[in-house]
Design an enzyme around this catalytic site. Structure first.
Site, PDB file in Angstrom:
ATOM      1  N   ASN A   1       6.330  47.737   9.700  1.00 18.14           N
ATOM      2  CA  ASN A   1       5.094  47.517  10.060  1.00 18.14           C
ATOM      3  C   ASN A   1       4.237  48.817   9.757  1.00 18.14           C
ATOM      4  OD1 ASN A   1       2.608  46.721  11.044  1.00 18.14           O
ATOM      5  ND2 ASN A   1       3.098  46.477  13.001  1.00 18.14           N
ATOM      6  N   TRP A   2       3.564  48.886   8.861  1.00 18.64           N
ATOM      7  CA  TRP A   2       3.121  50.404   8.602  1.00 18.64           C
ATOM      8  C   TRP A   2       1.664  50.520   9.424  1.00 18.64           C
ATOM      9  CZ3 TRP A   2       3.609  50.713   2.371  1.00 18.64           C
ATOM     10  CH2 TRP A   2       4.827  51.029   2.135  1.00 18.64           C
ATOM     11  N   LYS A   3       1.119  49.634   9.929  1.00 16.29           N
ATOM     12  CA  LYS A   3      -0.001  49.620  10.829  1.00 16.29           C
ATOM     13  C   LYS A   3      -1.056  50.264  10.001  1.00 16.29           C
ATOM     14  CE  LYS A   3       2.905  49.451  15.102  1.00 16.29           C
ATOM     15  NZ  LYS A   3       2.944  50.227  16.300  1.00 16.29           N
TER      16      LYS A   3
ATOM     17  N   HIS B   1       0.422  40.772  17.532  1.00 15.08           N
ATOM     18  CA  HIS B   1       0.806  42.004  17.843  1.00 15.08           C
ATOM     19  C   HIS B   1       0.153  42.470  19.316  1.00 15.08           C
ATOM     20  CE1 HIS B   1       2.091  46.240  17.560  1.00 15.08           C
ATOM     21  NE2 HIS B   1       2.960  46.079  16.803  1.00 15.08           N
TER      22      HIS B   1
ATOM     23  N   GLU C   1      -1.175  45.337  19.841  1.00 14.91           N
ATOM     24  CA  GLU C   1      -2.321  45.951  19.491  1.00 14.91           C
ATOM     25  C   GLU C   1      -3.442  45.246  19.123  1.00 14.91           C
ATOM     26  OE1 GLU C   1       0.643  49.845  18.001  1.00 14.91           O
ATOM     27  OE2 GLU C   1      -0.511  48.529  16.364  1.00 14.91           O
TER      28      GLU C   1
ATOM     29  N   GLU D   1       8.692  42.698  21.568  1.00 15.79           N
ATOM     30  CA  GLU D   1       8.207  44.290  21.626  1.00 15.79           C
ATOM     31  C   GLU D   1       7.695  44.349  22.884  1.00 15.79           C
ATOM     32  OE1 GLU D   1       7.162  45.947  17.482  1.00 15.79           O
ATOM     33  OE2 GLU D   1       5.383  44.650  18.124  1.00 15.79           O
TER      34      GLU D   1
ATOM     35  N   GLY E   1       5.902  53.000  19.934  1.00 15.15           N
ATOM     36  CA  GLY E   1       5.312  54.346  19.470  1.00 15.15           C
ATOM     37  C   GLY E   1       5.557  55.488  20.542  1.00 15.15           C
TER      38      GLY E   1
ATOM     39  N   SER F   1      10.200  51.342  19.000  1.00 15.76           N
ATOM     40  CA  SER F   1      10.886  52.660  18.897  1.00 15.76           C
ATOM     41  C   SER F   1      12.389  52.248  18.457  1.00 15.76           C
ATOM     42  CB  SER F   1      10.945  53.281  20.031  1.00 15.76           C
ATOM     43  OG  SER F   1       9.556  53.748  20.490  1.00 15.76           O
TER      44      SER F   1
ATOM     45  N   GLY G   1       8.153  50.244  13.488  1.00 12.74           N
ATOM     46  CA  GLY G   1       6.862  51.021  13.160  1.00 12.74           C
ATOM     47  C   GLY G   1       6.983  52.431  12.602  1.00 12.74           C
ATOM     48  N   GLY G   2       7.007  53.562  13.534  1.00 14.59           N
ATOM     49  CA  GLY G   2       7.231  54.550  13.020  1.00 14.59           C
ATOM     50  C   GLY G   2       8.453  55.088  11.989  1.00 14.59           C
TER      51      GLY G   2
END
Length: 254
Positions: free
Chosen positions: A10-12, A98, A100, A170, A176, A216, A237-238
């Site tokens: 997930n590159w967001k 999600h 967010e 999640e 993050g 993470s 994510g990251g």
């Protein structure tokens, strides 16, 4: 029952079209000839999807997805993207619910439910996200929170529809932050999710549905997480923003 693991990047709101194409070329070279035992999904921002698709060049070992979709069909909905538009891009997955989207854009369980139904009707597999905040976990209401989100998001779906989607657990406090649920904590949450699915949709559906962990996830912890009986992959994510770390992660996932 054997469930094939699924690892999704997930590159967001990161990585534009040019960088996305470069990422895919590097990533394909990094995993070439390697034993990749999982389904791999790249989920870029909308504007980057075409360049990612072009760079994939029909590669069957990597699928592409979207980070969101509208609950409405084409029409006067400025800024929205419909399922028919995703189908024109031949996307196989869409992330829905999600934290967010819930936190920053006010998406409710009812809105997420309508989006899940719209995606399924269009033949696109939802990656349905649920998870608790730190206060909810510390307050002892982890399970009620997960159950409400599950039942709300999956309302009126059939057992077959649920068995074919992907659920991503999640914990919000781990997204993050560098914090990760321990493998024991993650397994307990996944086991509870599978129990709720079994109670509502039947044991066969619960045995089939794939449940990812997100929060993470890194090459250093993915093997321990994936060793748990109810964890079927990761929503990353990251660690998915660099081809080297994402390649190390997918080749570590068994």
């Amino acid at each position: 029952m054997s469930r094939k693991p699924i690892i999704a990047a997930n590159w967001k709101m990161n990585i534009g079209p040019a960088e996305g194409a470069q990422f895919i070329e590097s990533f394909k070279n990094l995993i070439k000839g390697k034993d990749v035992a999982c389904d791999v999904v790249i989920i870029p921002p909308f504007t980057t999807i075409p360049s990612v698709q072009n760079a994939l060049g029909g590669c069957s070992c990597i699928a592409a997805g979207a980070q969101n979709v509208s609950q409405y069909d084409n029409g006067a909905y400025t800024g929205e993207i419909s399922t028919s538009m995703l189908n024109e891009l031949n996307l196989k997955y869409v992330v829905l619910g999600h934290s967010e989207r819930r936190q920053y854009f006010g998406e409710t369980d009812a809105i997420i439910n309508s989006k899940i139904k719209k995606a399924i009707a269009a033949g696109i597999t939802p990656i349905f996200c649920i998870g608790e905040t730190k206060d909810e976990r510390l307050g002892g209401i982890l399970e009620p929170v997960l159950e409400i989100q599950l039942k709300g998001g999956l309302k009126d779906l059939t057992p077959e529809e649920v068995s074919n989607l992907v659920i991503a657990y999640e914990p919000v406090w781990a997204i993050g932050t560098g914090l990760t649920a321990t493998s024991k904590e993650a397994q307990e949450a996944h086991s509870f999710i599978r129990k709720v699915i079994s109670d509502v949709f039947g044991a066969d559906t619960a045995a089939k549905v794939r449940i990812q962990y997100g929060g993470s996830v890194k090459p250093e912890n993915v093997e321990e997480l994936m060793a748990q009986p109810d964890i079927d992959g990761a929503l990353v994510g990251g660690a998915s923003l660099k081809p080297e770390s994402f390649a190390a992660l997918v080749t570590s996932a068994k």
